[in-house]
Design a protein around this motif. Sequence first.
Motif, PDB file in Angstrom:
ATOM      1  N   TYR A  17       0.824  -1.158  -0.051  1.00 47.64           N
ATOM      2  CA  TYR A  17      -0.057  -0.135   0.012  1.00 47.64           C
ATOM      3  C   TYR A  17       0.815   1.346  -0.152  1.00 47.64           C
ATOM      4  O   TYR A  17       1.988   1.387   0.857  1.00 47.64           O
ATOM      5  N   ALA A  18       0.649   2.160  -0.946  1.00 50.93           N
ATOM      6  CA  ALA A  18       1.549   3.534  -1.109  1.00 50.93           C
ATOM      7  C   ALA A  18       0.535   4.519  -0.432  1.00 50.93           C
ATOM      8  O   ALA A  18      -0.425   5.093  -1.209  1.00 50.93           O
ATOM      9  N   LEU A  23      -3.152   4.076  -2.694  1.00 45.35           N
ATOM     10  CA  LEU A  23      -3.234   2.864  -3.698  1.00 45.35           C
ATOM     11  C   LEU A  23      -2.352   1.697  -3.273  1.00 45.35           C
ATOM     12  O   LEU A  23      -1.429   1.959  -2.776  1.00 45.35           O
ATOM     13  N   GLN A  24      -3.119   0.758  -3.680  1.00 49.13           N
ATOM     14  CA  GLN A  24      -2.489  -0.685  -3.592  1.00 49.13           C
ATOM     15  C   GLN A  24      -1.618  -0.921  -4.834  1.00 49.13           C
ATOM     16  O   GLN A  24      -2.148  -0.755  -5.793  1.00 49.13           O
ATOM     17  N   THR A 159      -9.107   2.678  -5.403  1.00 46.03           N
ATOM     18  CA  THR A 159      -8.355   3.271  -4.443  1.00 46.03           C
ATOM     19  C   THR A 159      -8.424   2.745  -2.899  1.00 46.03           C
ATOM     20  O   THR A 159      -9.394   1.988  -2.747  1.00 46.03           O
ATOM     21  N   GLY A 160      -7.461   3.181  -1.966  1.00 47.36           N
ATOM     22  CA  GLY A 160      -7.745   2.845  -0.846  1.00 47.36           C
ATOM     23  C   GLY A 160      -6.776   1.527  -0.415  1.00 47.36           C
ATOM     24  O   GLY A 160      -6.404   1.000  -1.338  1.00 47.36           O
ATOM     25  N   ASP A 161      -6.891   1.194   1.067  1.00 49.96           N
ATOM     26  CA  ASP A 161      -5.996   0.066   1.152  1.00 49.96           C
ATOM     27  C   ASP A 161      -7.074  -0.876   1.726  1.00 49.96           C
ATOM     28  O   ASP A 161      -7.650  -1.296   2.884  1.00 49.96           O
ATOM     29  N   VAL A 162      -7.598  -1.685   0.700  1.00 45.74           N
ATOM     30  CA  VAL A 162      -8.841  -2.487   0.743  1.00 45.74           C
ATOM     31  C   VAL A 162      -8.454  -4.044   1.075  1.00 45.74           C
ATOM     32  O   VAL A 162      -7.342  -4.451   0.957  1.00 45.74           O
ATOM     33  N   SER A 217      -8.914  -4.618  -4.313  1.00 42.80           N
ATOM     34  CA  SER A 217      -9.069  -5.901  -4.282  1.00 42.80           C
ATOM     35  C   SER A 217      -9.250  -6.787  -5.274  1.00 42.80           C
ATOM     36  O   SER A 217      -9.816  -6.443  -6.469  1.00 42.80           O
ATOM     37  N   SER A 218      -8.777  -8.185  -5.373  1.00 44.16           N
ATOM     38  CA  SER A 218      -9.106  -9.297  -6.274  1.00 44.16           C
ATOM     39  C   SER A 218     -10.555  -9.492  -6.120  1.00 44.16           C
ATOM     40  O   SER A 218     -11.169  -9.230  -4.874  1.00 44.16           O
ATOM     41  N   PHE A 219     -11.104 -10.143  -7.289  1.00 50.62           N
ATOM     42  CA  PHE A 219     -12.711 -10.311  -7.227  1.00 50.62           C
ATOM     43  C   PHE A 219     -12.686 -11.867  -7.622  1.00 50.62           C
ATOM     44  O   PHE A 219     -12.296 -12.399  -8.333  1.00 50.62           O
ATOM     45  N   THR A 220     -13.690 -12.290  -6.718  1.00 54.05           N
ATOM     46  CA  THR A 220     -14.281 -13.618  -7.034  1.00 54.05           C
ATOM     47  C   THR A 220     -15.661 -13.880  -7.441  1.00 54.05           C
ATOM     48  O   THR A 220     -16.378 -13.396  -6.304  1.00 54.05           O
ATOM     49  N   GLY A 221     -16.201 -14.518  -8.297  1.00 55.50           N
ATOM     50  CA  GLY A 221     -17.492 -14.494  -8.549  1.00 55.50           C
ATOM     51  C   GLY A 221     -17.988 -14.331 -10.082  1.00 55.50           C
ATOM     52  O   GLY A 221     -17.211 -14.859 -10.804  1.00 55.50           O
TER      53      GLY A 221
END
Length: 251
Positions: A17-18, A23-24, A159-162, A217-221
């Motif tokens: 995370y920067a 941003l990650q 954006t963000g530290d998700v 975030s990565s996403f699964t679905g």
Amino acid sequence: MANITEIAPNIYRISVYAQWGDLQFNHFLVKDDEPLLFHTGLRGMHAEIREAVSKLINVSDLRHISFSHFESDECGALNEWLAVAPKADVICSQVGALVSMNDFIGRESRGLADGDCFSTGKYRFRYCQTPHLPHGWDAGVLFEETQKTLLCSDLFHQTGDVEPLTISDVVDRSYQAMKGYQAGILAEYVPYTPLTAQNLKKLADLQPKTLAIMHGSSFTGDCARALDDLSIVLREVFGRKVQEQMATAVE
Ligand SMILES: [Fe+2]
Ligand SMILES: [Fe+2]
């Protein structure tokens, strides 16, 4: 300290995370007979990312390094990686190899055509050429066919530290991020071209199960639906102005 999460069997997300960009930056290591790293990361993050990779494999065993397009977060630390993993080949598009990569690394890279496949052992990767998506003439993404993971670079930028992996909607988050960027120096992140929708349709037709996303975030679905929705969002954020200008020019 980089965060490591296994987002699909043997696919590890190495996240830094920067704060300066809220941003990650995410880098993906695929553990297999021939380990593969997707995104080298920025030169300034190399030590941190290398240390994280060394917890998963012997760094010198890395056999493949790939990325989407020629940009610092995608491949800026490539020469640093090749110095510690000299057996690794560099996989990119044919145009990327020709116009940037061979010169950048001082040797031949492995330029793939759209649809070309290669194996790392039990996993099999398909190269998908996507010119100017997310940006760059040389852009492409990698699809791991056995587990249906799409390594999709800047697509779905958040954006963000998700959280590392989510099953909830990433398209709206990405819409908000790109809309926000339109007001600053990061405007026009994705050029909307006549190829944008067909590139995204080609990726949706692969029916991915997991999206390995570079920022956020990565996403699964239901990834095919997410890609279809992203196509609408990109047209809304980046395409509308182009279409209005074209309509005005015709009048
Ligand atoms: Fe990029
Ligand atoms: Fe990026």
